[in-house]
Design a protein around this motif. Structure first.
Motif, PDB file in Angstrom:
ATOM      1  N   PRO A  39       0.707  -1.221  -0.073  1.00  0.00           N
ATOM      2  CA  PRO A  39      -0.089  -0.009   0.063  1.00  0.00           C
ATOM      3  C   PRO A  39       0.842   1.184   0.045  1.00  0.00           C
ATOM      4  O   PRO A  39       0.511   1.983  -0.766  1.00  0.00           O
ATOM      5  CB  PRO A  39      -0.879  -0.124   1.273  1.00  0.00           C
ATOM      6  CG  PRO A  39      -1.099  -1.762   1.610  1.00  0.00           C
ATOM      7  CD  PRO A  39       0.421  -2.239   1.198  1.00  0.00           C
ATOM      8  N   GLU A  40       1.977   1.225   0.906  1.00  0.00           N
ATOM      9  CA  GLU A  40       2.952   2.464   0.784  1.00  0.00           C
ATOM     10  C   GLU A  40       3.507   2.791  -0.634  1.00  0.00           C
ATOM     11  O   GLU A  40       3.602   3.699  -0.815  1.00  0.00           O
ATOM     12  CB  GLU A  40       3.697   2.159   1.931  1.00  0.00           C
ATOM     13  CG  GLU A  40       4.641   3.481   2.243  1.00  0.00           C
ATOM     14  CD  GLU A  40       5.600   3.330   3.233  1.00  0.00           C
ATOM     15  OE1 GLU A  40       6.429   4.112   3.558  1.00  0.00           O
ATOM     16  OE2 GLU A  40       5.379   2.256   3.967  1.00  0.00           O
ATOM     17  N   MET A  41       3.780   1.585  -1.106  1.00  0.00           N
ATOM     18  CA  MET A  41       4.510   1.784  -2.394  1.00  0.00           C
ATOM     19  C   MET A  41       3.577   2.266  -3.520  1.00  0.00           C
ATOM     20  O   MET A  41       3.916   3.170  -4.438  1.00  0.00           O
ATOM     21  CB  MET A  41       5.193   0.356  -2.835  1.00  0.00           C
ATOM     22  CG  MET A  41       6.198  -0.075  -2.139  1.00  0.00           C
ATOM     23  SD  MET A  41       7.179  -1.520  -2.852  1.00  0.00           S
ATOM     24  CE  MET A  41       6.093  -2.702  -2.206  1.00  0.00           C
ATOM     25  N   VAL A  42       2.342   1.683  -3.474  1.00  0.00           N
ATOM     26  CA  VAL A  42       1.538   2.340  -4.476  1.00  0.00           C
ATOM     27  C   VAL A  42       1.034   3.695  -4.215  1.00  0.00           C
ATOM     28  O   VAL A  42       1.019   4.593  -5.237  1.00  0.00           O
ATOM     29  CB  VAL A  42       0.082   1.270  -4.525  1.00  0.00           C
ATOM     30  CG1 VAL A  42      -1.067   2.030  -5.102  1.00  0.00           C
ATOM     31  CG2 VAL A  42       0.204  -0.089  -4.806  1.00  0.00           C
ATOM     32  N   GLU A  43       1.034   4.168  -3.061  1.00  0.00           N
ATOM     33  CA  GLU A  43       0.612   5.593  -2.777  1.00  0.00           C
ATOM     34  C   GLU A  43       1.744   6.670  -3.172  1.00  0.00           C
ATOM     35  O   GLU A  43       1.360   7.595  -3.810  1.00  0.00           O
ATOM     36  CB  GLU A  43       0.292   5.810  -1.197  1.00  0.00           C
ATOM     37  CG  GLU A  43      -0.320   7.101  -0.764  1.00  0.00           C
ATOM     38  CD  GLU A  43       0.749   8.245  -0.562  1.00  0.00           C
ATOM     39  OE1 GLU A  43       0.455   9.439  -0.818  1.00  0.00           O
ATOM     40  OE2 GLU A  43       1.827   7.745  -0.264  1.00  0.00           O
TER      41      GLU A  43
END
Length: 375
Positions: A247-251
């Motif tokens: 999730p952090e990478m996508v954001e």
């Protein structure tokens, strides 16, 4: 692209090394279960690559010699190659120029009486509009396989991509958002397909399906000709760490893509890929179409970026133009948009640790090219 790896992955690898179990074992099973939960599917089968996962998907779906499989031309060549591995014939179809993905209309144009499966691709992480394609294929009893190689973290109608396909495959290559170094995954809601894929990846040996910790394993039996497509526990350990960060990478990637698009929106002749109305992309790749009214050609812009120390590359190519597929079976389909995006797109740097100075260097190089050449 640069994978986001850190101390957590280092420690996870060290734990596996200390355990002495390096081949497919407990970590692979843990990665499979956590990935299945994250993607909202019943079964996940880890493999040595996305290409091997796609090969297994075609095998368990019963695709073989004499069958035709509709595939997008605008894709990695592995999509078509896997079809040839099982003796079937890939039939190329066109794409929607806005998303780079196939549609129900472009798939329909390539269908024949021998079509047994359709492989849809979430190009560069942009979710394909699957519902209308499923409706079309269900009417003709055609299997839908989703090549979600680039799409971990992308959403289709609020759910993870791949859920609606009969079977989906994923890539964990270092060029992709979630990496295990090399590796892939097959996901499906069908227990029988998952069980057969698990067996096939380990030479169809029953020993590939039992706990390696058993003191007295059963006698080995190989029920059919299988493959050596197994993932190691070393790879799976990295994948488990990466999945927690997804999730952090996508954001972060979506934020970087927004910075590029906002800063360059005033330049005429550049079109950035964006979210489709039915989903959100992980921006695994940020492709830009260089239109005819931009002051420089795509090749010239790539050269200017290189001069500024920016590593960019051409966008996805049209597979039907490759010498390996020079026979170009397209049914009745025209491939004008596949050829257009193949000729005009480039991919800009977008990765988690890309800093502000580097982003500005890319932006300034593009602006300078537009202003200098356009004068």
């Amino acid at each position: 692209m640069k994978p986001w790896l850190g101390q957590e992955e280092t420690e996870a690898l060290a734990d596996v090394v200390r355990s002495g179990c390096l081949t497919q074992g407990r970590k692979v099973r843990e990665f499979e279960s956590t990935f299945a939960a994250a993607q909202g599917v019943r079964f996940a089968v880890a493999t040595s690559s996305c290409t091997t996962a796609l090969h297994l998907a075609l095998v368990v779906a019963g695709i073989g010699p004499g069958d035709e499989v509709v595939v997008p031309s605008l894709s990695a060549i592995a999509t078509a190659n896997a079809v040839t591995y099982v003796g079937a014939r890939p039939v190329f179809c066109d794409i929607d120029p806005a998303t780079g993905n196939v549609t129900a209309e472009t798939v329909h144009a390539a269908l024949t009486l021998d079509t047994r499966a359709v492989i849809v691709v979430d190009q560069a992480g942009v979710p394909v509009d699957l519902d209308s394609i499923r409706d079309l294929c269900n009417r003709h009893e055609i299997t839908v396989i989703e090549d979600a190689a680039c799409a971990a973290g992308s959403l289709y109608r609020g759910r993870p991509v791949g859920v609606g396909a009969d079977v989906a495959v994923w890539s964990f290559h270092p060029d992709h958002i979630l990496t295990t170094g090399e590796g892939g995954m097959l996901t499906t809601r069908r227990a029988d397909w998952a069980a057969r894929a698990r067996a096939l990846r380990g030479h169809s040996s029953n020993l590939a399906l039992v706990d390696k910790d058993l003191s007295v394993p059963p006698r080995e039996v190989c029920l059919e000709v299988g493959f050596d497509y197994q993932m190691t526990d070393l790879q799976a350990a990295i994948g488990i760490c990466q999945l927690r960060r997804l999730p952090e990478m996508v954001e972060r990637r979506r934020r970087i893509a927004g910075i590029y698009a906002g800063a360059l929106s005033g330049l005429k002749g550049l079109r950035f890929v964006t979210d489709p109305p039915y989903g959100t992309t992980n921006f695994q790749s940020l492709w830009v179409e260089v239109l005819p009214d931009f002051p420089a050609t795509r090749e010239a812009l790539l050269g200017e970026l290189a001069e500024a120390g920016v590593t960019a590359r051409r966008g996805p190519y049209a597979v039907h133009r490759q010498p390996a597929y020079r026979w170009r079976d397209t049914g009745n389909a025209r491939l004008q948009y596949s050829e257009r995006l193949s000729d005009r797109t480039l991919v800009l740097p977008v990765f988690h640790e890309l800093d502000t100075a580097s982003i500005n260097r890319v932006i300034n190089a593009i602006r300078n090219t537009a202003h200098r050449v356009g004068m």
